[in-house]
Design an enzyme around this catalytic site. Structure first.
Site, PDB file in Angstrom:
ATOM      1  N   GLY A 185     -10.529  14.457  94.615  1.00 15.94           N
ATOM      2  CA  GLY A 185     -10.558  15.260  93.561  1.00 15.94           C
ATOM      3  C   GLY A 185     -11.730  15.148  92.591  1.00 15.94           C
ATOM      4  N   SER A 186     -12.768  14.856  93.017  1.00 19.13           N
ATOM      5  CA  SER A 186     -14.139  14.599  91.983  1.00 19.13           C
ATOM      6  C   SER A 186     -14.385  16.479  91.760  1.00 19.13           C
ATOM      7  CB  SER A 186     -15.282  14.206  92.725  1.00 19.13           C
ATOM      8  OG  SER A 186     -15.929  14.949  93.932  1.00 19.13           O
ATOM      9  N   HIS A 189     -17.668  24.887  99.929  1.00 21.87           N
ATOM     10  CA  HIS A 189     -17.858  24.224 101.557  1.00 21.87           C
ATOM     11  C   HIS A 189     -19.399  23.496 101.579  1.00 21.87           C
ATOM     12  CE1 HIS A 189     -17.445  23.907 105.903  1.00 21.87           C
ATOM     13  NE2 HIS A 189     -18.700  24.365 105.865  1.00 21.87           N
ATOM     14  N   THR A 229     -11.765  34.450 102.384  1.00 21.62           N
ATOM     15  CA  THR A 229     -10.946  35.606 103.137  1.00 21.62           C
ATOM     16  C   THR A 229     -10.395  34.988 104.483  1.00 21.62           C
ATOM     17  OG1 THR A 229     -13.040  35.941 104.480  1.00 21.62           O
ATOM     18  CG2 THR A 229     -12.693  37.219 102.422  1.00 21.62           C
ATOM     19  N   GLU A 267     -11.368  34.719 107.157  1.00 25.51           N
ATOM     20  CA  GLU A 267     -12.282  34.141 108.288  1.00 25.51           C
ATOM     21  C   GLU A 267     -12.570  32.688 107.606  1.00 25.51           C
ATOM     22  OE1 GLU A 267     -16.613  34.586 110.225  1.00 25.51           O
ATOM     23  OE2 GLU A 267     -15.710  36.298 108.871  1.00 25.51           O
ATOM     24  N   LEU A 268     -12.175  31.732 108.405  1.00 30.06           N
ATOM     25  CA  LEU A 268     -12.412  30.173 108.077  1.00 30.06           C
ATOM     26  C   LEU A 268     -13.880  29.937 107.616  1.00 30.06           C
ATOM     27  CD1 LEU A 268     -11.179  27.457 107.521  1.00 30.06           C
ATOM     28  CD2 LEU A 268     -11.945  26.893 110.063  1.00 30.06           C
TER      29      LEU A 268
HETATM   30  C1  GRF Z   1     -16.324  18.491  98.957  1.00 29.17           C
HETATM   31  O1  GRF Z   1     -17.338  17.819  99.721  1.00 29.17           O
HETATM   32  C2  GRF Z   1     -16.123  19.756  99.281  1.00 29.17           C
HETATM   33  O2  GRF Z   1     -17.354  20.601  99.479  1.00 29.17           O
HETATM   34  C3  GRF Z   1     -15.199  19.911 100.477  1.00 29.17           C
HETATM   35  O3  GRF Z   1     -14.243  18.662 100.371  1.00 29.17           O
HETATM   36  C4  GRF Z   1     -15.154  17.701  99.601  1.00 29.17           C
HETATM   37  C5  GRF Z   1     -13.956  17.530  98.307  1.00 29.17           C
HETATM   38  O4  GRF Z   1     -14.367  16.445  97.718  1.00 29.17           O
HETATM   39  N1  GRF Z   1     -14.503  21.208 101.004  1.00 29.17           N
HETATM   40  P1  GRF Z   1     -13.443  16.186  96.144  1.00 29.17           P
HETATM   41  O5  GRF Z   1     -12.075  15.901  96.813  1.00 29.17           O
HETATM   42  O6  GRF Z   1     -13.588  17.267  95.253  1.00 29.17           O
HETATM   43  O7  GRF Z   1     -14.183  14.801  95.697  1.00 29.17           O
END
Ligand code: GRF
Length: 223
Positions: A17-18, A114, A146, A148-149
């Site tokens: 959850g950062s 992502h 969308t 598409e993954l």
């Molecule tokens: C991040 O690297 C994000 O890009 C990916 O999952 C990770 C989540 O990190 N989708 P956090 O839980 O927000 O620390």
């Protein structure tokens, strides 16, 4: 505008959850004019739930293991999102593949981050794949979701250098710091009406955003 009139963000997480924390902090500092009004985790032990609790944000676990299908799980998410009247849904490390049951009602109001320079490396192990390929830079991309993954149109991208001796962990740390800047920024643009999903393209101030997204810090427009 009072706090209660601000746009309502729902943030979906699966872990640390950062990025959620970055949203909480951006709202607190006024960089992001919104309220995090709901946090949902699909994992009961996600540390991000504690972050929500510490900040007094309504939070809940909707455990995907309690549902017989992806569609039924997504329907439960939609119920919760609708009950909290979410204006924008943020996938912040939410490690589930979504179905049209969730995507369709929130199309254009659903953003993901992502950890790669999309369209490179959709899917998992992105940092190791960048290292294995000998890439000189890596990064993260905020995009509309969308069907598409990891294939929805990018909004903003942050790039970082790959340095000598990098591991997937050290690279991830460098990328994650940038994620915390660009994800609230993309949300703020959306809430200002500057960013939108138009058909299959993302637009900023009415102009189609390039397939790599706006590159943060080099060609970010002011504001
Ligand atoms: C991040 O690297 C994000 O890009 C990916 O999952 C990770 C989540 O990190 N989708 P956090 O839980 O927000 O620390």
């Amino acid at each position: 505008m009072t706090t209660t009139e601000l746009p309502r963000l729902a943030i979906l997480i699966s872990g640390h959850g950062s990025n959620l924390q970055a949203f909480i902090d951006a709202c607190a500092s006024g960089k992001l004019l919104a309220n995090v009004s709901l946090v949902i985790s699909n994992k009961p032990d996600a540390a991000g739930l504690q972050r929500a609790a510490r900040s007094g944000i309504p939070h809940t676990c909707i455990n995907h293991k309690d549902y017989a299908s992806r569609e039924q799980f997504d329907a439960a998410l939609v119920n919760a999102l609708q009950a909290h009247d979410a204006d924008l849904v943020i996938l912040a490390g939410f490690m589930r593949i979504l179905t049209p049951v969730l995507i369709e009602p929130y199309l254009g109001r659903l953003m993901n981050i992502h950890p790669s320079l999309l369209p490179k490396y959709p899917g998992l192990r992105t940092h190791q794949r960048a290292l294995d390929a000998g890439d000189k830079e890596a990064g993260a991309t905020v995009h509309f979701v969308t069907a598409e993954l990891d294939g929805g149109p990018p909004i903003v991208q942050a790039r970082v250098p790959v340095v000598q001796g990098d591991t997937a962990k050290s690279l991830a740390e460098r990328v994650t710091m940038q994620e915390h800047a660009i994800f609230p920024l993309a949300a703020q643009w959306f809430l200002e009406g500057r960013v939108a999903l138009r058909g299959t393209k993302a637009t900023l101030d009415g102009a189609v955003i390039p397939a790599t997204g706006i590159v943060a810090e080099t060609d970010c427009p002011a504001g």
